[in-house]
Write an enzyme that holds these catalytic residues in place. Structure first.
Site, mmCIF file in Angstrom:
data_model
loop_
_atom_site.group_PDB
_atom_site.id
_atom_site.type_symbol
_atom_site.label_atom_id
_atom_site.label_comp_id
_atom_site.label_asym_id
_atom_site.label_seq_id
_atom_site.Cartn_x
_atom_site.Cartn_y
_atom_site.Cartn_z
ATOM 1 N N LYS A 111 0.806 -1.223 0.000
ATOM 2 C CA LYS A 111 0.000 0.000 0.000
ATOM 3 C C LYS A 111 0.839 1.273 0.000
ATOM 4 C CE LYS A 111 -4.401 -1.537 1.885
ATOM 5 N NZ LYS A 111 -5.455 -1.285 2.856
ATOM 6 N N LYS A 190 -4.950 -10.105 -5.645
ATOM 7 C CA LYS A 190 -6.225 -10.491 -5.016
ATOM 8 C C LYS A 190 -7.343 -9.538 -5.446
ATOM 9 C CE LYS A 190 -6.011 -7.869 -0.712
ATOM 10 N NZ LYS A 190 -6.155 -7.746 0.692
ATOM 11 N N LYS A 193 -11.572 -4.384 -2.972
ATOM 12 C CA LYS A 193 -12.612 -3.353 -3.103
ATOM 13 C C LYS A 193 -12.025 -1.997 -3.423
ATOM 14 C CE LYS A 193 -13.491 -4.007 1.841
ATOM 15 N NZ LYS A 193 -12.180 -4.070 2.452
HETATM 16 P P1 TYM Z 1 -10.249 -6.473 4.505
HETATM 17 O O1 TYM Z 1 -11.272 -5.434 4.735
HETATM 18 O O2 TYM Z 1 -9.210 -6.248 3.456
HETATM 19 O O3 TYM Z 1 -10.942 -7.857 4.182
HETATM 20 C C1 TYM Z 1 -11.941 -8.410 5.017
HETATM 21 C C2 TYM Z 1 -11.837 -9.928 5.014
HETATM 22 O O4 TYM Z 1 -11.965 -10.419 3.678
HETATM 23 C C3 TYM Z 1 -10.836 -11.221 3.354
HETATM 24 N N1 TYM Z 1 -10.528 -10.972 1.935
HETATM 25 C C4 TYM Z 1 -10.483 -11.920 0.993
HETATM 26 N N2 TYM Z 1 -10.676 -13.254 1.036
HETATM 27 C C5 TYM Z 1 -10.566 -13.931 -0.126
HETATM 28 N N3 TYM Z 1 -10.269 -13.357 -1.317
HETATM 29 C C6 TYM Z 1 -10.070 -12.020 -1.403
HETATM 30 N N4 TYM Z 1 -9.788 -11.452 -2.561
HETATM 31 C C7 TYM Z 1 -10.172 -11.235 -0.216
HETATM 32 N N5 TYM Z 1 -10.035 -9.920 0.053
HETATM 33 C C8 TYM Z 1 -10.244 -9.783 1.369
HETATM 34 C C9 TYM Z 1 -9.716 -10.742 4.263
HETATM 35 O O5 TYM Z 1 -8.735 -11.717 4.451
HETATM 36 C C10 TYM Z 1 -10.486 -10.433 5.536
HETATM 37 O O6 TYM Z 1 -10.680 -11.608 6.305
HETATM 38 N N6 TYM Z 1 -6.971 -5.906 8.273
HETATM 39 C C11 TYM Z 1 -8.253 -6.479 7.911
HETATM 40 C C12 TYM Z 1 -9.420 -5.925 8.736
HETATM 41 C C13 TYM Z 1 -9.271 -6.071 10.215
HETATM 42 C C14 TYM Z 1 -9.403 -7.278 10.947
HETATM 43 C C15 TYM Z 1 -9.229 -6.903 12.323
HETATM 44 C C16 TYM Z 1 -9.653 -8.611 10.601
HETATM 45 C C17 TYM Z 1 -9.011 -5.071 11.083
HETATM 46 N N7 TYM Z 1 -8.993 -5.569 12.362
HETATM 47 C C18 TYM Z 1 -9.286 -7.850 13.343
HETATM 48 C C19 TYM Z 1 -9.704 -9.554 11.635
HETATM 49 C C20 TYM Z 1 -9.534 -9.164 12.985
HETATM 50 C C21 TYM Z 1 -8.530 -6.137 6.449
HETATM 51 O O7 TYM Z 1 -7.945 -5.256 5.877
HETATM 52 O O8 TYM Z 1 -9.549 -6.854 5.888
#
Ligand code: TYM
Length: 325
Positions: A111, A190, A193
């Site tokens: 990022k 990947k 969004k």
């Molecule tokens: P984020 O918002 O990027 O994604 C949310 C969840 O979706 C999963 N994910 C995917 N799984 C499969 N294929 C994809 N292309 C894909 N894109 C996203 C992510 O692995 C995630 O499980 N840092 C985290 C948010 C967060 C969090 C937490 C998660 C903040 N605090 C505490 C767990 C516990 C994030 O950026 O997710």
């Protein structure tokens, strides 16, 4: 009962990748665990967000959590910024994390690479994530595999705090949910969004025509064979993964069904399967998004989360010497 915590960033409307890789599993997990599902808005603002769009994306995410099947009578759904203990414990986690550890995070590298004006918070993102999890004595954190490294660091920080100050944190277990869903345009990346190319992802709120168009214009290769091969046919393998999860059919079954049929027919059917899978979620979403119910659920969720988080924060402050006797 063991506790689950997970979060999704409202940095855009969530994608089919978020749904298949995370949200769909949360719906199942809530029956076996005491569950908290957070809208991590403070993580989203580590990169610039338009305030009005952010507010709207938060409401959309809350409505999608519910529309996908998260039951507010079973699970706690809440906005991170409505539980101030996250930022407070996040600061304490920053104090025990090393800069070197944070600079090694691949999400930070991806990022920040080539960007001017990278926020300090993009670097200190993982200590806030650790705080999210540790505040609730979480046993299990279900995430997609792109979050594995952040979870390793969470465990390290929990162990470090327990050793240096007092044994107060549960060291959580990571559960990696299924395969990573890849971009429809660049299958080595990947599905995200925040991708600038709208054709790279399917949003959970895309209409029928858009979903069909995006699937039809997904990149493939020139051999016209529907075969799973992650090394040599990344794009087609990704489409097969999506098709398999959405339809409940084995990949081998799909390969057999489409033998000799070519990409055109395969994509037409996949588009139909995707549209049908999202239709009921989108219908329920519309009702929720336009109602007050979602506000009531978020208010109650924040109250319940604060009840758990505040005593835990106080324990941590006590251990670090931040509380007056
Ligand atoms: P984020 O918002 O990027 O994604 C949310 C969840 O979706 C999963 N994910 C995917 N799984 C499969 N294929 C994809 N292309 C894909 N894109 C996203 C992510 O692995 C995630 O499980 N840092 C985290 C948010 C967060 C969090 C937490 C998660 C903040 N605090 C505490 C767990 C516990 C994030 O950026 O997710």
């Amino acid at each position: 009962m063991k506790r689950v915590f997970s979060g999704i960033q409202p940095s855009g409307v969530i994608t089919l990748g978020n749904y298949l890789g995370a949200l769909k599993h949360f719906v199942d997990l809530q029956h076996d665990y005491e569950s908290l599902f957070c809208i991590v808005d403070q993580h989203a603002v580590t990169v610039p967000q338009n305030p009005e769009t952010l507010k709207d994306n938060k409401r959309k995410l809350a409505s999608l959590y519910l529309a996908a099947g998260i039951d507010p009578n079973k699970s706690i759904i809440f906005n991170q910024s409505e539980v101030p203990a996250h930022a407070q414990l996040g600061w304490m986690m920053q104090c025990i994390a090393y800069i070197g550890e944070l600079e090694r995070m691949t999400q930070f590298k991806d990022k920040s690479e080539g960007k001017n004006g990278v926020s300090a918070a993009l670097l200190t993102y993982p200590p806030l994530m650790a705080a999210d999890i540790l505040l609730y004595n979480t046993d299990v954190v279900p995430v997609g595999d792109d979050q594995r490294q952040h979870l390793e660091l969470t465990r390290t920080l929990a162990e470090r705090f327990n050793r240096q100050y007092a044994e107060i944190f549960t060291v959580p277990e990571t559960v990696v949910l299924g395969k990573r869903i890849m971009s429809l345009q660049q299958p080595e990346k990947k599905m995200s969004k925040s991708d600038e190319n709208q054709k790279a992802f399917i949003s959970m709120l895309d209409d029928e025509k858009t979903i069909t168009k995006k699937i039809k214009s997904a990149v493939t290769d020139s051999d016209n064979l529907i075969r799973y091969d992650e090394d040599n046919k990344k794009a087609v393998s990704n489409l097969l993964t999506i098709y398999s999860i959405l339809s409940g059919k084995e990949i081998s079954q799909l390969e057999a069904d489409y033998e000799g049929k070519g990409y055109g027919a395969f994509k037409t059917d996949l588009a139909e399967v995707a549209v049908e899978a999202l239709r009921p979620i989108q219908a329920r979403f519309k009702e929720l998004y336009e109602s007050d119910e979602v506000d009531r659920i978020l208010d109650a969720g924040a109250d319940r989360a604060n009840e758990i988080a505040i005593p835990m924060l106080q324990k941590a402050e006590q251990a670090m010497g931040l509380l007056r006797d």
